[in-house]
Scaffold this motif. Sequence first.
Motif, mmCIF file in Angstrom:
data_model
loop_
_atom_site.group_PDB
_atom_site.id
_atom_site.type_symbol
_atom_site.label_atom_id
_atom_site.label_comp_id
_atom_site.label_asym_id
_atom_site.label_seq_id
_atom_site.Cartn_x
_atom_site.Cartn_y
_atom_site.Cartn_z
ATOM 1 N N GLU A 71 0.793 -0.945 0.180
ATOM 2 C CA GLU A 71 0.440 -0.396 -0.219
ATOM 3 C C GLU A 71 0.594 1.920 0.060
ATOM 4 O O GLU A 71 1.521 1.802 0.960
ATOM 5 C CB GLU A 71 -1.183 -0.504 1.281
ATOM 6 N N SER A 79 -1.926 13.949 -3.969
ATOM 7 C CA SER A 79 -1.449 13.435 -2.559
ATOM 8 C C SER A 79 -0.747 14.054 -2.213
ATOM 9 O O SER A 79 -0.398 14.444 -0.741
ATOM 10 C CB SER A 79 -1.559 12.253 -2.956
ATOM 11 N N TRP A 187 -9.160 14.015 1.912
ATOM 12 C CA TRP A 187 -8.832 12.985 1.991
ATOM 13 C C TRP A 187 -8.811 11.851 0.178
ATOM 14 O O TRP A 187 -9.418 12.150 -0.271
ATOM 15 C CB TRP A 187 -9.933 11.767 2.910
ATOM 16 N N ASP A 189 -8.474 9.906 -2.584
ATOM 17 C CA ASP A 189 -9.838 8.745 -2.866
ATOM 18 C C ASP A 189 -8.880 7.587 -3.223
ATOM 19 O O ASP A 189 -7.828 7.181 -3.605
ATOM 20 C CB ASP A 189 -10.496 9.279 -4.484
ATOM 21 N N GLN A 190 -9.623 6.489 -2.552
ATOM 22 C CA GLN A 190 -9.554 5.200 -2.196
ATOM 23 C C GLN A 190 -7.776 4.923 -1.968
ATOM 24 O O GLN A 190 -7.377 3.976 -2.049
ATOM 25 C CB GLN A 190 -9.178 4.887 -3.992
ATOM 26 N N ALA A 191 -7.305 5.841 -0.749
ATOM 27 C CA ALA A 191 -5.748 6.221 -0.192
ATOM 28 C C ALA A 191 -6.681 5.604 0.667
ATOM 29 O O ALA A 191 -7.360 5.623 1.644
ATOM 30 C CB ALA A 191 -5.792 7.279 0.090
ATOM 31 N N SER A 192 -5.905 4.080 1.701
ATOM 32 C CA SER A 192 -5.708 3.853 2.455
ATOM 33 C C SER A 192 -4.972 4.448 3.545
ATOM 34 O O SER A 192 -3.808 5.423 3.717
ATOM 35 C CB SER A 192 -5.012 2.145 2.627
ATOM 36 N N LYS A 251 -10.449 7.982 9.457
ATOM 37 C CA LYS A 251 -11.289 7.040 8.275
ATOM 38 C C LYS A 251 -12.975 6.515 9.016
ATOM 39 O O LYS A 251 -13.247 6.732 9.001
ATOM 40 C CB LYS A 251 -10.455 6.286 7.837
#
Length: 313
Positions: A71, A79, A187, A189-192, A251
Motif C-alpha cells: 500500500e 496526494s 482525503w 480517493d481510495q487511499a488507505s 477514517k
Amino acid sequence: MSDVSKQQTSHNKHAWLIPFTCLLVGGALIGISTNLAKYANEIGVTPLAFLFWSITGAAIILLVVAIIKKELPPLTARSFEYYFVAALVSVAGSNLLLFSAIPHVGASFVALIVSLPPLLTYLGALMLRMERFNIIRALGVAAALTGAGVLAVRKFSAPDASIVWILLALCGPVLLAVGNIYRTLRWPDQASPNALAPGMLIAAALLLFMCSALPDFSVHVSLTGWLPFGVIVVQAGLFAGQFLLLFVLQKTGGPVLLSLLGSVGAVVGVPVAIFLQGENPPAGLFLGASLIALGVALVTWGGVKMSAKIVKK
C-alpha cells in the motif's frame, strides 16, 4: 432475519470498537510522547532535532509497513498537496510549537492544552456540514473544553507564568484542529491509512529539515552517548504508532472523535509528568481532568447512539 442480516447488524453494533480503541491507544501515545520530549530537552536534544529525527524514523517505519502491505503512498498532485499541507498543520508546525514550549510551560500543561481542539473541530465540522448536531456529543465537547479551560486560566494566573510561551503553545491546538478538518475534506480517493501516513511524515521531515536553515536552528544531535539516540528511537516508534492510529481513527471515527485524542493524551500525560518527571500538579487538576474524561465519554457515547440510529433505519 437471515444469517447475513444478523451478521451485518452485529458488525454495525460493534463498529465503534475500532475507533474507540484507536482513541484510547493513540491518546496514550500522545501523552507519553509529550513527556519524552521534555526528557529529550533535559539531556540536551533540541526540540527541532528531536522532532526531525523522530519523525524521520517514524516515516521509515511506516514506509516499510506500507511496502510489506503493498500500500505505497500515492504519487499524484492531489496526494502531494495532502502530504505537505497535512504535514505542516498536523505534524511539523503544531508539534514544533508544542515541543518548543515544554521547557517553558511544562509537559503537564502542554499535555492538557492538546485537549483544546475538540471545540474548534466540532464548530468547523458543523459549519462545513461534515457533522450533524448531536446534543450528547456537543455536551461532551463542551465538558472537555471547559476542563482544559480551567487549567489554562490557572496557568495564566500563576506568578511565574511565561505569557509569550503560553500563547505560542496555545497556537498548537489551533493547528491540530485545522488539520483534523483538512485531512477529512481532502482525503485522497481510495487511499488507505497505511499509504497516507508515511507520505505525510516524509513531508513533515522535509519541512522540519528546511527549518534547520534558519539561524539558531539545527537538527544536529550529539552521539557521544547512547541515551539521545535511544530516546529518539523510542519516540520514532511512538510517532509511528500514533500517526497510523490517527489515520485509522480519521477514517472510522470522523474529525470530532479524532480531536479527542488530545483529551486522552492529557489524562495519560499529566500523571506521567507529575509522578515520573517531578512536575508540580497544575492548579485545578482534579476538576479539569474530570471534565476532560467526562467529555471523552459523552462524545464516544453520542457516536454510538448515532450509529445505532443509522442501523435501525
